[in-house]
Design a protein around this motif. Structure first.
Motif, PDB file in Angstrom:
ATOM      1  N   PRO A 168      -1.995  -4.604   7.091  1.00  0.00           N
ATOM      2  CA  PRO A 168      -1.635  -3.817   5.897  1.00  0.00           C
ATOM      3  C   PRO A 168      -0.883  -4.681   4.691  1.00  0.00           C
ATOM      4  CG  PRO A 168       0.106  -4.956   7.885  1.00  0.00           C
ATOM      5  CD  PRO A 168      -2.022  -5.343   7.776  1.00  0.00           C
ATOM      6  N   SER A 169      -2.141  -5.004   3.926  1.00  0.00           N
ATOM      7  CA  SER A 169      -1.845  -5.107   2.700  1.00  0.00           C
ATOM      8  C   SER A 169      -2.608  -4.469   1.691  1.00  0.00           C
ATOM      9  CB  SER A 169      -2.821  -6.296   2.522  1.00  0.00           C
ATOM     10  OG  SER A 169      -1.968  -7.191   1.672  1.00  0.00           O
ATOM     11  N   ILE A 170      -1.936  -3.819   0.834  1.00  0.00           N
ATOM     12  CA  ILE A 170      -2.913  -2.670   0.344  1.00  0.00           C
ATOM     13  C   ILE A 170      -2.244  -2.504  -1.150  1.00  0.00           C
ATOM     14  CG2 ILE A 170      -4.236  -1.138   1.590  1.00  0.00           C
ATOM     15  CD1 ILE A 170      -2.184   1.215   0.936  1.00  0.00           C
ATOM     16  N   LYS A 171      -3.227  -2.439  -2.707  1.00  0.00           N
ATOM     17  CA  LYS A 171      -2.065  -1.926  -3.712  1.00  0.00           C
ATOM     18  C   LYS A 171      -2.542  -0.425  -4.082  1.00  0.00           C
ATOM     19  CE  LYS A 171      -2.083  -3.806  -8.156  1.00  0.00           C
ATOM     20  NZ  LYS A 171      -2.700  -4.799  -9.570  1.00  0.00           N
ATOM     21  N   VAL A 172      -1.754   0.216  -4.527  1.00  0.00           N
ATOM     22  CA  VAL A 172      -2.071   1.656  -5.113  1.00  0.00           C
ATOM     23  C   VAL A 172      -1.607   2.092  -6.200  1.00  0.00           C
ATOM     24  CG1 VAL A 172      -1.771   4.217  -5.196  1.00  0.00           C
ATOM     25  CG2 VAL A 172      -1.752   2.149  -2.177  1.00  0.00           C
ATOM     26  N   SER A 173      -2.475   2.245  -7.474  1.00  0.00           N
ATOM     27  CA  SER A 173      -2.455   2.283  -8.509  1.00  0.00           C
ATOM     28  C   SER A 173      -2.404   3.614  -9.219  1.00  0.00           C
ATOM     29  CB  SER A 173      -2.592   0.965  -9.633  1.00  0.00           C
ATOM     30  OG  SER A 173      -4.155   1.091  -9.570  1.00  0.00           O
ATOM     31  N   TRP A 174      -1.377   4.010 -10.233  1.00  0.00           N
ATOM     32  CA  TRP A 174      -2.091   5.580 -11.067  1.00  0.00           C
ATOM     33  C   TRP A 174      -2.742   5.447 -11.944  1.00  0.00           C
ATOM     34  CZ3 TRP A 174      -1.631  10.030  -7.675  1.00  0.00           C
ATOM     35  CH2 TRP A 174      -1.070  10.139  -6.210  1.00  0.00           C
ATOM     36  N   THR A 175      -3.242   6.156 -12.387  1.00  0.00           N
ATOM     37  CA  THR A 175      -3.627   6.665 -14.606  1.00  0.00           C
ATOM     38  C   THR A 175      -3.269   7.862 -14.761  1.00  0.00           C
ATOM     39  OG1 THR A 175      -6.012   6.951 -13.603  1.00  0.00           O
ATOM     40  CG2 THR A 175      -4.836   4.516 -13.968  1.00  0.00           C
ATOM     41  N   LYS A 176      -3.314   8.245 -16.304  1.00  0.00           N
ATOM     42  CA  LYS A 176      -3.349   9.524 -16.384  1.00  0.00           C
ATOM     43  C   LYS A 176      -4.467   9.789 -17.437  1.00  0.00           C
ATOM     44  CE  LYS A 176      -0.591  13.466 -18.767  1.00  0.00           C
ATOM     45  NZ  LYS A 176       1.021  13.766 -19.444  1.00  0.00           N
ATOM     46  N   ASN A 177      -5.390  10.707 -17.607  1.00  0.00           N
ATOM     47  CA  ASN A 177      -6.568  10.460 -18.628  1.00  0.00           C
ATOM     48  C   ASN A 177      -6.529   8.982 -18.791  1.00  0.00           C
ATOM     49  OD1 ASN A 177      -5.911  13.200 -19.277  1.00  0.00           O
ATOM     50  ND2 ASN A 177      -4.508  12.429 -20.680  1.00  0.00           N
TER      51      ASN A 177
ATOM     52  N   THR B 178      -4.938   0.378  12.984  1.00  0.00           N
ATOM     53  CA  THR B 178      -4.779   0.378  11.882  1.00  0.00           C
ATOM     54  C   THR B 178      -3.542   0.631  11.354  1.00  0.00           C
ATOM     55  OG1 THR B 178      -5.339   2.488  11.882  1.00  0.00           O
ATOM     56  CG2 THR B 178      -7.700   0.645  11.626  1.00  0.00           C
ATOM     57  N   PHE B 179      -3.230   1.208   9.993  1.00  0.00           N
ATOM     58  CA  PHE B 179      -1.996   1.836   9.051  1.00  0.00           C
ATOM     59  C   PHE B 179      -2.100   2.202   8.330  1.00  0.00           C
ATOM     60  CE2 PHE B 179      -0.840  -2.696  10.981  1.00  0.00           C
ATOM     61  CZ  PHE B 179      -0.055  -2.116  11.179  1.00  0.00           C
ATOM     62  N   ARG B 180      -1.922   3.407   7.816  1.00  0.00           N
ATOM     63  CA  ARG B 180      -1.233   4.831   6.917  1.00  0.00           C
ATOM     64  C   ARG B 180      -0.206   4.460   5.798  1.00  0.00           C
ATOM     65  NH1 ARG B 180      -0.055   7.159  11.391  1.00  0.00           N
ATOM     66  NH2 ARG B 180       2.379   8.232  11.500  1.00  0.00           N
ATOM     67  N   GLN B 181      -0.533   4.370   4.419  1.00  0.00           N
ATOM     68  CA  GLN B 181       0.135   4.698   3.701  1.00  0.00           C
ATOM     69  C   GLN B 181       0.710   5.829   3.024  1.00  0.00           C
ATOM     70  OE1 GLN B 181       0.881   1.172   0.707  1.00  0.00           O
ATOM     71  NE2 GLN B 181       2.947   1.275   1.579  1.00  0.00           N
ATOM     72  N   PHE B 182       1.801   6.366   2.045  1.00  0.00           N
ATOM     73  CA  PHE B 182       1.501   7.025   1.072  1.00  0.00           C
ATOM     74  C   PHE B 182       1.983   6.847  -0.146  1.00  0.00           C
ATOM     75  CE2 PHE B 182       1.716   9.727   5.067  1.00  0.00           C
ATOM     76  CZ  PHE B 182       0.876  10.774   4.716  1.00  0.00           C
ATOM     77  N   SER B 183       1.161   7.263  -1.259  1.00  0.00           N
ATOM     78  CA  SER B 183       1.449   6.742  -2.604  1.00  0.00           C
ATOM     79  C   SER B 183       2.109   8.232  -3.108  1.00  0.00           C
ATOM     80  CB  SER B 183       1.068   6.333  -3.059  1.00  0.00           C
ATOM     81  OG  SER B 183       1.322   5.933  -4.521  1.00  0.00           O
ATOM     82  N   THR B 184       2.885   8.540  -4.098  1.00  0.00           N
ATOM     83  CA  THR B 184       3.192   9.913  -4.507  1.00  0.00           C
ATOM     84  C   THR B 184       3.614   9.134  -5.960  1.00  0.00           C
ATOM     85  OG1 THR B 184       5.318   9.832  -4.134  1.00  0.00           O
ATOM     86  CG2 THR B 184       4.511  10.918  -2.803  1.00  0.00           C
TER      87      THR B 184
ATOM     88  N   CYS C  67      -6.040   8.217  -8.169  1.00  0.00           N
ATOM     89  CA  CYS C  67      -5.962   6.924  -7.345  1.00  0.00           C
ATOM     90  C   CYS C  67      -5.944   5.670  -6.932  1.00  0.00           C
ATOM     91  CB  CYS C  67      -4.524   7.894  -6.147  1.00  0.00           C
ATOM     92  SG  CYS C  67      -4.341   6.453  -4.869  1.00  0.00           S
ATOM     93  N   THR C  68      -6.198   4.539  -7.358  1.00  0.00           N
ATOM     94  CA  THR C  68      -6.694   3.543  -6.771  1.00  0.00           C
ATOM     95  C   THR C  68      -5.869   2.207  -5.889  1.00  0.00           C
ATOM     96  OG1 THR C  68      -7.489   3.311  -9.052  1.00  0.00           O
ATOM     97  CG2 THR C  68      -7.714   1.161  -7.974  1.00  0.00           C
ATOM     98  N   VAL C  69      -6.936   2.746  -4.705  1.00  0.00           N
ATOM     99  CA  VAL C  69      -6.690   1.561  -4.189  1.00  0.00           C
ATOM    100  C   VAL C  69      -7.327  -0.084  -3.495  1.00  0.00           C
ATOM    101  CG1 VAL C  69      -6.705   1.644  -1.256  1.00  0.00           C
ATOM    102  CG2 VAL C  69      -6.299   3.847  -2.649  1.00  0.00           C
ATOM    103  N   GLU C  70      -6.468  -0.776  -3.976  1.00  0.00           N
ATOM    104  CA  GLU C  70      -7.039  -2.012  -3.622  1.00  0.00           C
ATOM    105  C   GLU C  70      -6.994  -2.775  -2.173  1.00  0.00           C
ATOM    106  OE1 GLU C  70      -6.665  -4.845  -6.708  1.00  0.00           O
ATOM    107  OE2 GLU C  70      -6.035  -2.877  -7.739  1.00  0.00           O
ATOM    108  N   HIS C  71      -8.014  -3.424  -2.033  1.00  0.00           N
ATOM    109  CA  HIS C  71      -7.569  -4.006   0.494  1.00  0.00           C
ATOM    110  C   HIS C  71      -8.833  -5.439   0.179  1.00  0.00           C
ATOM    111  CE1 HIS C  71      -8.201  -3.879   4.559  1.00  0.00           C
ATOM    112  NE2 HIS C  71      -6.895  -3.453   4.363  1.00  0.00           N
ATOM    113  N   PRO C  72      -8.062  -5.433   1.220  1.00  0.00           N
ATOM    114  CA  PRO C  72      -8.498  -7.540   1.550  1.00  0.00           C
ATOM    115  C   PRO C  72     -11.064  -6.685   1.583  1.00  0.00           C
ATOM    116  CG  PRO C  72      -6.786  -7.745   1.859  1.00  0.00           C
ATOM    117  CD  PRO C  72      -6.908  -5.768   1.851  1.00  0.00           C
ATOM    118  N   ALA C  73     -10.709  -5.204   2.740  1.00  0.00           N
ATOM    119  CA  ALA C  73     -11.772  -5.446   2.693  1.00  0.00           C
ATOM    120  C   ALA C  73     -12.645  -4.755   2.163  1.00  0.00           C
ATOM    121  CB  ALA C  73     -11.544  -3.702   4.513  1.00  0.00           C
TER     122      ALA C  73
END
Length: 243
Positions: free
Chosen positions: A138-147, A167-173, A186-192
């Motif tokens: 359970p170690s993720i980084k979520v980032s957002w972009t607009k244009n 396993t795990f789940r997570q929401f980002s808004t 929406c960009t997700v970074e994870h060790p795997a």
């Protein structure tokens, strides 16, 4: 500050003074940074430790305590034994590190999807949801972009929630106001993941003029599709929580 120990030796001795039993505990800690920590407790309270830089025994209780620990332990070669134990730590540490094999933690890469929380309307505030699922650890980084520009305002990230398969789940808004042609990601970074995983969503409005039948059907299809995705994710999560 020492953060981990290779080995800690604990030696217990029991003494009886009058009719009251007492316990003396001797701790020897060999740390992986090469340092050694030695201290002793009397009935659970620290009574001494070894100051290795000064090579002296430091008693941590007043001598008025009965029985006086300094008198009680006066017949023992505390400092000499401590220095001998200090010499034992490096070879013991090397042996332990040699015998301990690194354990590779299994990793599961995340799945992700992006969708609006409700039907898209021009100029109306809405929320984009990035649903990340089936990842471990359970170690993720979520980032957002607009244009293509990183967005931080209006972003929120929920807590990690466990699935039944460990396993795990997570929401980002992301809260936003729709303008046609805007592109969000929406960009997700994870060790795997060898590289970050990005999902893209573009704002599109459909003409609902009755004379344009195909456009109406397309708009209805979009709304039902969004509703189906949202409801589907809701029931998936509810089913996993109920099991």
């Amino acid at each position: 500050m020492k953060c981990s120990a290779l080995l800690v030796f604990i030696l217990d001795s029991y003494f009886v003074f009058s009719q009251n039993p007492h316990e003396i505990t001797y701790f020897v800690g060999c740390f992986d940074d090469g340092s050694t920590d030695i201290q002793s407790e009397f009935d659970g309270d620290q009574i001494l430790y070894i100051d290795f830089p000064k090579k002296e025994v430091v008693f941590t209780v007043p001598p008025v305590i009965s029985p006086d620990p300094q008198q009680l332990l006066g017949g023992f070669h505390i400092l000499k034994d401590a220095l001998d134990n200090q010499k034992m730590c490096p070879p013991i540490g090397e042996l332990v590190e040699h015998e301990m094999k690194p354990v590779s933690e299994e990793k599961d890469p995340p799945d992700s999807m992006i969708f609006p929380s409700r039907e898209v309307e021009p100029g109306v505030e809405n929320s984009l949801i990035c649903f990340v699922n089936n990842f471990y650890p359970p170690s993720i980084k979520v980032s957002w972009t607009k244009n293509g520009i990183l967005v931080r305002r209006g972003v929120s990230v929920g807590d990690y929630s466990p699935n039944n398969d460990q396993t795990f789940r997570q929401f980002s808004t992301l809260t936003f106001t729709q303008s046609e042609g805007d592109i969000y990601s929406c960009t997700v970074e994870h060790p795997a993941l060898e590289t970050p995983k990005t999902r893209i969503w573009e704002v599109e409005f459909y003409n609902t003029d009755p004379s344009l039948g195909p456009a109406i059907y397309c708009g209805v299809g979009l709304s039902l599709g969004v509703m189906g995705i949202t409801v589907g994710v809701f029931f998936i999560v509810k089913a996993q929580q109920a099991n």
